[in-house]
Motif scaffolding. Structure first.
Motif, PDB file in Angstrom:
ATOM      1  N   LYS A 280      40.536  26.930  41.532  1.00 19.55           N
ATOM      2  CA  LYS A 280      41.533  27.281  42.558  1.00 19.55           C
ATOM      3  C   LYS A 280      42.053  28.700  42.322  1.00 19.55           C
ATOM      4  O   LYS A 280      42.197  29.479  43.265  1.00 19.55           O
ATOM      5  N   ALA A 281      42.345  29.007  41.070  1.00 21.87           N
ATOM      6  CA  ALA A 281      42.828  30.353  40.737  1.00 21.87           C
ATOM      7  C   ALA A 281      41.790  31.399  41.102  1.00 21.87           C
ATOM      8  O   ALA A 281      42.121  32.458  41.645  1.00 21.87           O
ATOM      9  N   ALA A 282      40.536  31.101  40.794  1.00 23.31           N
ATOM     10  CA  ALA A 282      39.459  32.049  41.109  1.00 23.31           C
ATOM     11  C   ALA A 282      39.376  32.280  42.616  1.00 23.31           C
ATOM     12  O   ALA A 282      39.191  33.416  43.060  1.00 23.31           O
ATOM     13  N   TRP A 283      39.521  31.230  43.412  1.00 17.90           N
ATOM     14  CA  TRP A 283      39.466  31.392  44.870  1.00 17.90           C
ATOM     15  C   TRP A 283      40.638  32.235  45.382  1.00 17.90           C
ATOM     16  O   TRP A 283      40.473  33.072  46.277  1.00 17.90           O
ATOM     17  N   VAL A 284      41.819  32.025  44.807  1.00 15.72           N
ATOM     18  CA  VAL A 284      42.981  32.851  45.187  1.00 15.72           C
ATOM     19  C   VAL A 284      42.684  34.320  44.880  1.00 15.72           C
ATOM     20  O   VAL A 284      42.936  35.207  45.705  1.00 15.72           O
ATOM     21  N   LEU A 285      42.118  34.563  43.711  1.00 15.41           N
ATOM     22  CA  LEU A 285      41.814  35.942  43.323  1.00 15.41           C
ATOM     23  C   LEU A 285      40.659  36.524  44.139  1.00 15.41           C
ATOM     24  O   LEU A 285      40.653  37.729  44.418  1.00 15.41           O
ATOM     25  N   ILE A 286      39.706  35.708  44.544  1.00 15.88           N
ATOM     26  CA  ILE A 286      38.632  36.185  45.422  1.00 15.88           C
ATOM     27  C   ILE A 286      39.223  36.658  46.748  1.00 15.88           C
ATOM     28  O   ILE A 286      38.854  37.722  47.270  1.00 15.88           O
ATOM     29  N   ILE A 287      40.162  35.889  47.288  1.00 17.69           N
ATOM     30  CA  ILE A 287      40.829  36.286  48.531  1.00 17.69           C
ATOM     31  C   ILE A 287      41.589  37.600  48.325  1.00 17.69           C
ATOM     32  O   ILE A 287      41.520  38.514  49.156  1.00 17.69           O
TER      33      ILE A 287
ATOM     34  N   GLY B 165      33.177  34.726  41.733  1.00 21.27           N
ATOM     35  CA  GLY B 165      32.274  33.755  42.365  1.00 21.27           C
ATOM     36  C   GLY B 165      31.333  33.128  41.346  1.00 21.27           C
ATOM     37  O   GLY B 165      31.081  31.910  41.384  1.00 21.27           O
ATOM     38  N   LEU B 166      30.817  33.929  40.438  1.00 23.48           N
ATOM     39  CA  LEU B 166      29.977  33.402  39.355  1.00 23.48           C
ATOM     40  C   LEU B 166      30.775  32.436  38.495  1.00 23.48           C
ATOM     41  O   LEU B 166      30.276  31.364  38.115  1.00 23.48           O
ATOM     42  N   PHE B 167      32.015  32.776  38.214  1.00 14.57           N
ATOM     43  CA  PHE B 167      32.890  31.901  37.437  1.00 14.57           C
ATOM     44  C   PHE B 167      33.073  30.547  38.137  1.00 14.57           C
ATOM     45  O   PHE B 167      32.969  29.497  37.499  1.00 14.57           O
TER      46      PHE B 167
END
Length: 121
Positions: A76-83, A112-114
């Protein structure tokens, strides 16, 4: 004769290391915004954003660091940071800073890899 076997790190271990590296990058970035470093103030001003936006981005990055290090929430954190990195990319492109746009684009790809490596954790 003995055979040499190479132990390949597990997918989870690679994700842990990558998550730690990403957390370090975002912690540094968050601190430069939260402590209102001059170069950050200048950049946000040049892009037409207020100090409130800079602090908000810093807070999001700071909170996401801890989520990245907590596997149940790390995707979830990674998706927030991708945005966030996508928004940064568009900001840089809109301001003609094409070469600099490669930085958030690369970070988003690494995030994304993460997400991929974390799988269904």
């Amino acid at each position: 004769m003995t055979e040499h076997t190479t132990k390949v790190p597990s997918r989870e271990r690679i994700a842990d290391v990558l998550g730690f590296l990403l957390a370090a990058v975002f912690m540094l970035s968050a601190f430069t915004k939260l402590l209102s470093f001059k170069f950050q103030q200048d950049r946000f001003e040049r892009w037409g954003y207020s100090a409130v936006v800079m602090i908000t981005v810093g807070v999001i990055e700071f909170l996401a660091v801890f989520w990245l290090l907590y596997p149940p929430e790390s995707r979830k954190a990674a998706w927030v940071l991708i945005i966030l990195m996508t928004a940064a990319t568009f900001t840089l492109l809109a301001n003609g800073e094409f070469l600099y746009a490669l930085v958030p684009t690369s970070v988003a790809a690494t995030l994304g890899l993460f997400v991929y490596l974390r799988g269904n954790v």
